[in-house]
Design an enzyme around this catalytic site. Structure first.
Site, PDB file in Angstrom:
ATOM      1  N   ASP A 163      -1.464   5.033  -4.959  1.00 12.54           N
ATOM      2  CA  ASP A 163      -1.688   4.376  -6.242  1.00 12.54           C
ATOM      3  C   ASP A 163      -3.163   4.375  -6.640  1.00 12.54           C
ATOM      4  O   ASP A 163      -3.739   3.330  -6.904  1.00 12.54           O
ATOM      5  CB  ASP A 163      -1.151   2.929  -6.128  1.00 12.54           C
ATOM      6  CG  ASP A 163      -1.234   2.160  -7.428  1.00 12.54           C
ATOM      7  OD1 ASP A 163      -1.081   2.776  -8.496  1.00 12.54           O
ATOM      8  OD2 ASP A 163      -1.455   0.929  -7.365  1.00 12.54           O
ATOM      9  N   GLU A 416      -0.021   1.018   4.785  1.00 13.27           N
ATOM     10  CA  GLU A 416       1.372   1.038   4.345  1.00 13.27           C
ATOM     11  C   GLU A 416       2.118   2.306   4.733  1.00 13.27           C
ATOM     12  O   GLU A 416       2.647   3.015   3.876  1.00 13.27           O
ATOM     13  CB  GLU A 416       1.444   0.804   2.835  1.00 13.27           C
ATOM     14  CG  GLU A 416       0.922  -0.557   2.447  1.00 13.27           C
ATOM     15  CD  GLU A 416       1.349  -0.999   1.062  1.00 13.27           C
ATOM     16  OE1 GLU A 416       1.760  -0.161   0.254  1.00 13.27           O
ATOM     17  OE2 GLU A 416       1.266  -2.216   0.802  1.00 13.27           O
ATOM     18  N   ASN A 470       0.235  -6.499   3.651  1.00 14.39           N
ATOM     19  CA  ASN A 470       0.127  -6.309   2.201  1.00 14.39           C
ATOM     20  C   ASN A 470       1.388  -6.901   1.584  1.00 14.39           C
ATOM     21  O   ASN A 470       2.480  -6.394   1.819  1.00 14.39           O
ATOM     22  CB  ASN A 470       0.040  -4.820   1.853  1.00 14.39           C
ATOM     23  CG  ASN A 470      -1.234  -4.174   2.375  1.00 14.39           C
ATOM     24  OD1 ASN A 470      -2.113  -4.844   2.904  1.00 14.39           O
ATOM     25  ND2 ASN A 470      -1.341  -2.867   2.228  1.00 14.39           N
ATOM     26  N   TYR A 472       3.519  -8.870  -1.769  1.00  9.88           N
ATOM     27  CA  TYR A 472       3.582  -9.068  -3.220  1.00  9.88           C
ATOM     28  C   TYR A 472       4.741  -9.959  -3.634  1.00  9.88           C
ATOM     29  O   TYR A 472       5.428  -9.679  -4.611  1.00  9.88           O
ATOM     30  CB  TYR A 472       3.639  -7.697  -3.918  1.00  9.88           C
ATOM     31  CG  TYR A 472       2.319  -6.943  -3.786  1.00  9.88           C
ATOM     32  CD1 TYR A 472       1.266  -7.218  -4.650  1.00  9.88           C
ATOM     33  CD2 TYR A 472       2.117  -6.030  -2.770  1.00  9.88           C
ATOM     34  CE1 TYR A 472       0.046  -6.571  -4.529  1.00  9.88           C
ATOM     35  CE2 TYR A 472       0.899  -5.381  -2.628  1.00  9.88           C
ATOM     36  CZ  TYR A 472      -0.135  -5.653  -3.503  1.00  9.88           C
ATOM     37  OH  TYR A 472      -1.348  -5.023  -3.376  1.00  9.88           O
ATOM     38  N   GLU A 509      -3.628  -7.451   1.411  1.00 10.92           N
ATOM     39  CA  GLU A 509      -3.370  -7.264  -0.024  1.00 10.92           C
ATOM     40  C   GLU A 509      -2.428  -8.358  -0.483  1.00 10.92           C
ATOM     41  O   GLU A 509      -1.472  -8.702   0.223  1.00 10.92           O
ATOM     42  CB  GLU A 509      -2.678  -5.917  -0.327  1.00 10.92           C
ATOM     43  CG  GLU A 509      -3.589  -4.734  -0.275  1.00 10.92           C
ATOM     44  CD  GLU A 509      -2.901  -3.415  -0.642  1.00 10.92           C
ATOM     45  OE1 GLU A 509      -1.898  -3.444  -1.388  1.00 10.92           O
ATOM     46  OE2 GLU A 509      -3.379  -2.378  -0.171  1.00 10.92           O
ATOM     47  N   TRP A 554      -5.853  -8.232  -3.523  1.00  6.89           N
ATOM     48  CA  TRP A 554      -5.784  -6.920  -4.172  1.00  6.89           C
ATOM     49  C   TRP A 554      -5.871  -7.125  -5.666  1.00  6.89           C
ATOM     50  O   TRP A 554      -4.989  -7.752  -6.206  1.00  6.89           O
ATOM     51  CB  TRP A 554      -4.474  -6.209  -3.802  1.00  6.89           C
ATOM     52  CG  TRP A 554      -4.479  -4.785  -4.213  1.00  6.89           C
ATOM     53  CD1 TRP A 554      -3.839  -4.239  -5.280  1.00  6.89           C
ATOM     54  CD2 TRP A 554      -5.159  -3.714  -3.543  1.00  6.89           C
ATOM     55  NE1 TRP A 554      -4.078  -2.902  -5.331  1.00  6.89           N
ATOM     56  CE2 TRP A 554      -4.881  -2.545  -4.296  1.00  6.89           C
ATOM     57  CE3 TRP A 554      -5.991  -3.626  -2.424  1.00  6.89           C
ATOM     58  CZ2 TRP A 554      -5.401  -1.300  -3.942  1.00  6.89           C
ATOM     59  CZ3 TRP A 554      -6.497  -2.396  -2.079  1.00  6.89           C
ATOM     60  CH2 TRP A 554      -6.199  -1.247  -2.832  1.00  6.89           C
TER      61      TRP A 554
HETATM   62  C1  GCB Z   1      -0.048  -1.480  -2.325  1.00  6.78           C
HETATM   63  C2  GCB Z   1      -0.990  -0.382  -2.004  1.00  6.78           C
HETATM   64  C3  GCB Z   1      -2.097  -0.249  -3.034  1.00  6.78           C
HETATM   65  C4  GCB Z   1      -1.539  -0.463  -4.422  1.00  6.78           C
HETATM   66  C5  GCB Z   1      -0.945  -1.846  -4.511  1.00  6.78           C
HETATM   67  C6  GCB Z   1      -0.342  -2.138  -5.894  1.00  6.78           C
HETATM   68  O1  GCB Z   1       0.685  -1.961  -1.513  1.00  6.78           O
HETATM   69  O2  GCB Z   1      -1.523  -0.464  -0.709  1.00  6.78           O
HETATM   70  O3  GCB Z   1      -2.685   1.017  -2.902  1.00  6.78           O
HETATM   71  O4  GCB Z   1      -2.496  -0.267  -5.417  1.00  6.78           O
HETATM   72  O5  GCB Z   1       0.061  -1.986  -3.565  1.00  6.78           O
HETATM   73  O6  GCB Z   1      -1.031  -2.675  -6.727  1.00  6.78           O
HETATM   74  O7  GCB Z   1       0.803  -1.775  -6.103  1.00  6.78           O
END
Ligand code: GCB
Length: 604
Positions: A163, A416, A470, A472, A509, A554
């Site tokens: 990404d 990842e 990481n 989300y 992240e 992040w």
């Molecule tokens: C991740 C990746 C990172 C992405 C991020 C995202 O897990 O490690 O490279 O930019 O998510 O924002 O989706």
């Protein structure tokens, strides 16, 4: 590998500036024996992509050519002259006066070549052919394809398995440095600290090429005063009353190595280093005997116009913004950063997790965790990826380059990867063994794990010293639902802590895309309010978990990516915009971080 500097026996020429540039359309062969058939110029160091108005250049996949001319002053001609690239992204073929002098693959590490035998008396023409292609043998990983039309013209396509925009070119400084013919090849510094007695033994190993009668090693303090002296290729120097390198309070010593013959100085080099002790113990990450708490970021080398190119004013600004917020660390996501940035972090006391370019080691992307339940879940990753050789090479190169840096406290072997898939352990075990064998300072090692790798599904946790996650929740999983996110965050951290009671856990992240200036009365995703609430939610849980040792969000700033329906001119998870203007969350995080001490926040 020594960073090129000027000393009493060495000098430095910088080839930064305007180079001739062209993309290779592969219609007519380009002959490096001839001057490049173009008048287009481009600035080095920088990515080539954003330096012109041409979309064809920006999005080019394939080969590009660079050319510059230089002269060597006569007094230097009897010296050993070394051409050194800070990096060349991603693969380089280098020609001097039409002759091929070296080749290097891997876009984020330096390489060098001795050029004396190829030099002309007057003008020298340096030509570099670069490829920006990536595939399943390279790091980062790319999905590469090509087609040939009826005229035999090849169209190359690259779908990045990561990404961030695939910036390329001569992105870091290109220099020529001189050494005497007999020279100091490498210096390795290993400080062993005795915290109880405020003393240290510093082992300085020097590798030389050629003949010296004597090697003298002098340690200088930050004021330039000699504090210890010894001699030989392996020198152990003892220091009393040491000044420790501490997070945000750097102290740098110099190891000055001088080689003599017949009592005359032949070569001398000064290596900066810090004295500090790194340990992982009982679920804590210790720096100088005290539990350290990571406060900071995943970043990118990414700025307007420069692209991924070296941009020192922005590096200075970024560290200044970090410090002003009470942050103390970042990860070089997702590739080794410039040597200049590492040297700056040494000086500024910024703690760095140093990451290889191993990103994209994942075949399928899926947040459906139920498919992973079975113990022998396997996707295609470890059958399709042929990256082991590149991975070993880059571990060797990053260690050779960064081994002496005080700022580096941990290596991240990958970002990842599909560590939940059968085959992952066989892939990673030899790489972790290699890293541990090569690092003279024996730093901890980790990888950052993707959400599908959890306490139950991740097959490689035994390999890491620190569990780096990481995550989300509330963004890619349960978008907008911070209540559910809070529960998921807590449940998972507690499960990790229970299953791996000795391993510290941190977030490398977590974040939410946020459009600067977008506000909402309803705290909607993408609004600045939501980003702040998201961080408030996560912080609350972090503070409840004793073995949770750090939060690196992040991302530090918005950054450019490939096109995609989830990306509007790039990734917007920055807490600063790409121009480094703050979003609302900066105030909240600053308020939090200035209250959290770097050392002693969590207890042993
Ligand atoms: C991740 C990746 C990172 C992405 C991020 C995202 O897990 O490690 O490279 O930019 O998510 O924002 O989706």
């Amino acid at each position: 590998m020594l960073y090129p500097i000027t000393t009493a026996s060495r000098t430095l020429l910088d080839l930064s500036g305007l180079w001739k540039f062209m993309i290779d359309r592969e219609v007519q062969p380009i002959d490096p024996k001839q001057p490049l058939p173009t008048e287009t110029v481009i600035s080095v160091p920088a990515s080539f992509n954003d330096q012109t108005a041409s979309q064809e250049i920006r999005e080019h996949v394939g080969y590009v050519w660079y050319e510059t001319n230089f002269r060597i002053a006569n007094p230097l001609r009897d010296q050993r002259l070394v051409l050194r690239f800070g990096s060349a992204t991603h693969e380089a073929w280098v020609y001097l006066n039409g002759q091929k002098i070296t080749h290097h693959k891997g876009g984020f590490t330096p390489f060098e070549v001795v050029i004396n035998d190829y030099l002309n008396d007057d003008n020298n023409r340096l030509t570099v052919k670069l490829s920006n292609m990536l595939d399943k043998t390279t790091l980062p990983v790319g999905n590469y394809s090509e087609s040939t039309d009826e005229n035999g013209h090849i169209t190359r396509r690259l779908d990045e398995n990561f990404d961030f925009f695939n910036y390329a070119g001569l992105q870091r400084p290109v220099k020529i440095y001189s050494t005497p013919q007999d020279y100091i090849q490498d210096i390795t510094v290993v400080p062993e600290v005795d915290l109880a007695h405020s003393s240290a033994t510093v082992r300085v190993n020097t590798q030389v090429a050629g003949h010296f009668d004597q090697l003298k090693v002098t340690l200088l303090d930050q004021a330039g005063q000699s504090v210890a002296e010894a001699s030989g290729t392996t020198a152990d120097l003892t220091l009393a009353n040491v000044h420790l390198w501490q997070p945000l309070h750097a102290y740098l010593y110099t190891a000055k190595v001088t080689g003599f013959r017949n009592n005359e100085i032949v070569d001398t080099y000064s290596e900066l280093f810090g004295i500090r002790k790194i340990e992982v113990k009982a679920g804590q990450f210790l720096i100088n005997g005290q539990p350290f708490y990571f406060k900071g970021f995943g970043k990118h080398e990414d700025t307007y116009v420069h692209g991924r190119g070296f941009n020192e004013p922005v590096n200075v600004l970024d560290l200044s913004l970090m410090k002003s917020m009470g942050a103390n660390s970042f990860r070089t996501s997702h590739y080794p950063y410039s040597e200049e940035m590492m040297r700056l972090c040494d000086r500024e006391g910024i703690v760095v997790i140093d990451e290889t370019p191993a990103v994209g080691l994942i075949d399928s992307f899926n947040f459906d965790l139920s498919v992973l339940e079975s113990d022998d879940f396997e996707d295609g990753t470890w059958k399709t990826m042929k990256t082991a050789a590149a991975h070993q090479q880059v571990i060797r190169e990053i260690m050779a380059r960064d081994k002496n840096h005080a700022c580096v406290v941990m290596w991240s072997i990958a970002n990842e990867a599909a560590t939940y898939s059968k085959g992952a352990h066989d892939y990673f075990k030899p790489l972790f063994d290699l890293a541990r064998k090569l690092d003279p300072q024996k730093r901890p090692c980790t990888y950052t794990s993707i959400m599908m790798a959890n306490p139950r599904t991740d097959k490689c946790v035994d390999l890491v010293d620190v569990i780096a996650l990481n995550r989300y929740y509330g963004w890619y999983v349960g978008n907008g639902d911070l209540k559910a996110a809070e529960k998921a965050t807590r449940d998972e951290l507690l499960a990790y802590q229970a299953k791996f009671p000795d391993k510290p856990i941190m977030y490398t992240e977590y974040g939410a895309d946020t459009v600067a200036g977008l506000h909402s009365n309803y705290d909607e995703p993408f609004s600045e309010e939501f980003q702040e609430d998201y961080y408030r939610m996560a912080s609350k849980v972090f503070d409840e978990v004793p073995h949770f040792v750090g939060e690196q969000l992040w991302n530090f700033a918005d950054f450019q990516t490939k096109f995609g329906i989830q990306r509007v001119q790039g990734n917007k998870k920055g807490i600063f915009t790409r121009a480094r203007e703050p979003k609302m969350a900066v105030r909240y995080l600053k308020d939090r971080w200035v209250r959290i001490p770097s050392l002693g926040y969590k207890k042993l």
